[in-house]
Design a protein around this motif. Sequence first.
Motif, PDB file in Angstrom:
ATOM      1  N   UNK A 183      23.675  63.663  21.969  1.00 26.67           N
ATOM      2  CA  UNK A 183      22.645  63.102  22.842  1.00 26.67           C
ATOM      3  C   UNK A 183      21.357  63.909  22.709  1.00 26.67           C
ATOM      4  N   UNK A 184      21.486  65.247  22.661  1.00 25.75           N
ATOM      5  CA  UNK A 184      20.309  66.107  22.501  1.00 25.75           C
ATOM      6  C   UNK A 184      19.586  65.824  21.188  1.00 25.75           C
ATOM      7  N   UNK A 185      20.350  65.436  20.174  1.00 23.08           N
ATOM      8  CA  UNK A 185      19.777  65.164  18.858  1.00 23.08           C
ATOM      9  C   UNK A 185      19.389  63.698  18.673  1.00 23.08           C
ATOM     10  N   UNK A 186      19.572  62.901  19.716  1.00 30.67           N
ATOM     11  CA  UNK A 186      19.231  61.491  19.622  1.00 30.67           C
ATOM     12  C   UNK A 186      20.201  60.675  18.789  1.00 30.67           C
ATOM     13  N   UNK A 187      21.436  61.182  18.648  1.00 28.37           N
ATOM     14  CA  UNK A 187      22.447  60.483  17.860  1.00 28.37           C
ATOM     15  C   UNK A 187      23.362  59.660  18.770  1.00 28.37           C
ATOM     16  N   UNK A 188      24.138  58.789  18.153  1.00 28.63           N
ATOM     17  CA  UNK A 188      25.075  57.950  18.904  1.00 28.63           C
ATOM     18  C   UNK A 188      26.222  58.815  19.412  1.00 28.63           C
ATOM     19  N   UNK A 189      26.475  58.842  20.720  1.00 28.35           N
ATOM     20  CA  UNK A 189      27.581  59.651  21.246  1.00 28.35           C
ATOM     21  C   UNK A 189      28.935  59.033  20.899  1.00 28.35           C
ATOM     22  N   UNK A 190      29.987  59.815  20.909  1.00 30.69           N
ATOM     23  CA  UNK A 190      31.310  59.287  20.563  1.00 30.69           C
ATOM     24  C   UNK A 190      31.881  58.399  21.668  1.00 30.69           C
ATOM     25  N   UNK A 191      32.747  57.506  21.255  1.00 26.53           N
ATOM     26  CA  UNK A 191      33.467  56.622  22.171  1.00 26.53           C
ATOM     27  C   UNK A 191      34.832  57.237  22.447  1.00 26.53           C
ATOM     28  N   UNK A 192      35.309  57.122  23.698  1.00 28.48           N
ATOM     29  CA  UNK A 192      36.591  57.724  24.076  1.00 28.48           C
ATOM     30  C   UNK A 192      37.440  56.706  24.833  1.00 28.48           C
ATOM     31  N   UNK A 193      38.672  56.539  24.386  1.00 26.56           N
ATOM     32  CA  UNK A 193      39.634  55.709  25.110  1.00 26.56           C
ATOM     33  C   UNK A 193      40.914  56.514  25.295  1.00 26.56           C
ATOM     34  N   UNK A 194      41.436  56.505  26.512  1.00 27.62           N
ATOM     35  CA  UNK A 194      42.704  57.156  26.832  1.00 27.62           C
ATOM     36  C   UNK A 194      43.812  56.110  26.743  1.00 27.62           C
ATOM     37  N   UNK A 195      44.904  56.463  26.069  1.00 28.77           N
ATOM     38  CA  UNK A 195      46.042  55.550  25.924  1.00 28.77           C
ATOM     39  C   UNK A 195      47.295  56.185  26.507  1.00 28.77           C
ATOM     40  N   UNK A 224      32.240  51.216  19.788  1.00 26.05           N
ATOM     41  CA  UNK A 224      31.397  51.893  18.800  1.00 26.05           C
ATOM     42  C   UNK A 224      30.234  50.995  18.410  1.00 26.05           C
ATOM     43  N   UNK A 225      30.510  49.742  18.158  1.00 23.38           N
ATOM     44  CA  UNK A 225      29.459  48.790  17.786  1.00 23.38           C
ATOM     45  C   UNK A 225      28.418  48.696  18.896  1.00 23.38           C
ATOM     46  N   UNK A 226      28.884  48.626  20.144  1.00 16.69           N
ATOM     47  CA  UNK A 226      27.954  48.529  21.275  1.00 16.69           C
ATOM     48  C   UNK A 226      27.148  49.813  21.442  1.00 16.69           C
ATOM     49  N   UNK A 227      27.792  50.969  21.277  1.00 10.92           N
ATOM     50  CA  UNK A 227      27.075  52.239  21.383  1.00 10.92           C
ATOM     51  C   UNK A 227      26.000  52.348  20.305  1.00 10.92           C
ATOM     52  N   UNK A 228      26.319  51.905  19.102  1.00  8.24           N
ATOM     53  CA  UNK A 228      25.333  51.918  18.027  1.00  8.24           C
ATOM     54  C   UNK A 228      24.177  50.967  18.332  1.00  8.24           C
ATOM     55  N   UNK A 229      24.505  49.819  18.891  1.00  3.34           N
ATOM     56  CA  UNK A 229      23.466  48.850  19.225  1.00  3.34           C
ATOM     57  C   UNK A 229      22.526  49.399  20.280  1.00  3.34           C
ATOM     58  N   UNK A 230      23.104  50.028  21.308  1.00 11.97           N
ATOM     59  CA  UNK A 230      22.281  50.609  22.366  1.00 11.97           C
ATOM     60  C   UNK A 230      21.386  51.713  21.831  1.00 11.97           C
ATOM     61  N   UNK A 231      21.956  52.565  20.954  1.00 10.96           N
ATOM     62  CA  UNK A 231      21.170  53.660  20.392  1.00 10.96           C
ATOM     63  C   UNK A 231      20.026  53.116  19.540  1.00 10.96           C
ATOM     64  N   UNK A 232      20.296  52.079  18.754  1.00 12.80           N
ATOM     65  CA  UNK A 232      19.256  51.495  17.900  1.00 12.80           C
ATOM     66  C   UNK A 232      18.156  50.848  18.721  1.00 12.80           C
ATOM     67  N   UNK A 265      25.993  56.041  28.230  1.00 12.78           N
ATOM     68  CA  UNK A 265      26.746  55.389  29.286  1.00 12.78           C
ATOM     69  C   UNK A 265      27.984  54.729  28.714  1.00 12.78           C
ATOM     70  N   UNK A 266      29.140  54.848  29.369  1.00 10.03           N
ATOM     71  CA  UNK A 266      30.352  54.221  28.849  1.00 10.03           C
ATOM     72  C   UNK A 266      30.223  52.712  28.823  1.00 10.03           C
ATOM     73  N   UNK A 267      30.762  52.123  27.766  1.00  8.39           N
ATOM     74  CA  UNK A 267      30.705  50.674  27.611  1.00  8.39           C
ATOM     75  C   UNK A 267      31.974  50.083  28.176  1.00  8.39           C
ATOM     76  N   UNK A 268      31.898  49.387  29.301  1.00 12.11           N
ATOM     77  CA  UNK A 268      33.089  48.869  29.972  1.00 12.11           C
ATOM     78  C   UNK A 268      33.348  47.424  29.581  1.00 12.11           C
ATOM     79  N   UNK A 269      34.626  47.109  29.490  1.00 10.93           N
ATOM     80  CA  UNK A 269      35.028  45.726  29.312  1.00 10.93           C
ATOM     81  C   UNK A 269      35.704  45.274  30.596  1.00 10.93           C
TER      82      UNK A 269
END
Length: 227
Positions: A111-123, A173-181, A188-192
């Motif tokens: 985030x500090x570098x303006x990059x796409x943050x990682x996505x996390x899912x707990x299973x 991941x696709x949504x996080x990339x879209x938001x960053x672009x 912010x977490x992408x909720x379904x």
Amino acid sequence: MDENNRITITVCGDGGCGKSSITLRLVRSQWTHEYDPTIEDSYSVTRTIDGVSYFLMLTDTAGQEEYRSLWAASNLRSDAFLLVYDITNPHSLDGLEYFTEMIDMEEENRIDQGKVPPVKIVAGNKCDLQGARQIRSKDGLEWARRRGCGFMETSAREMVNIEETFAHLVRRVVEARRLAAAGGSAAQPVRTAALPPVIEKEDNKSSSPNEKDGASKIGFWKRLRCW
């Protein structure tokens, strides 16, 4: 394949929680009940999700404490993390703290570098073993929510929510990339869809000594979706 359609995923969690079983179910449609401690294995598989073909590069990492120092920096550069615990082992959920702390530091750096943050899912894995459940669905869900993660329950043995979990990872991941672009808040977490409230009712049912584990529950667990 387009670089935008390449997604790296690191699978992590305590030893014996079923990380390798989940990975092999996705990649080879195989399930093994034998526990063979993993140091680190890499796999690749192609999946079509929402009409788009994605090349998934998966890293199945070590869960044993003595191997955790081998976590390479390349693992932390993944687009997504699948944090796996065993619903029959009450300590396995707490064991995810080690991994989430490292991932959170990586997220802050990106985030500090303006990059796409990682996505996390707990299973929460092994959801076919209802009679042996030690961690309630709602407890796993709340744990994930407090840490900004998505949540699923899976069964590698019964092939429950395996494809669905990785599909959700890809979509996030696709949504996080879209938001960053677009200059949005990719942090912010992408909720379904929300997890159905009927889960706790089902958990109470499963505590009955007359209820059988396994197949009778599979239809219900296939309806679970990530929040």
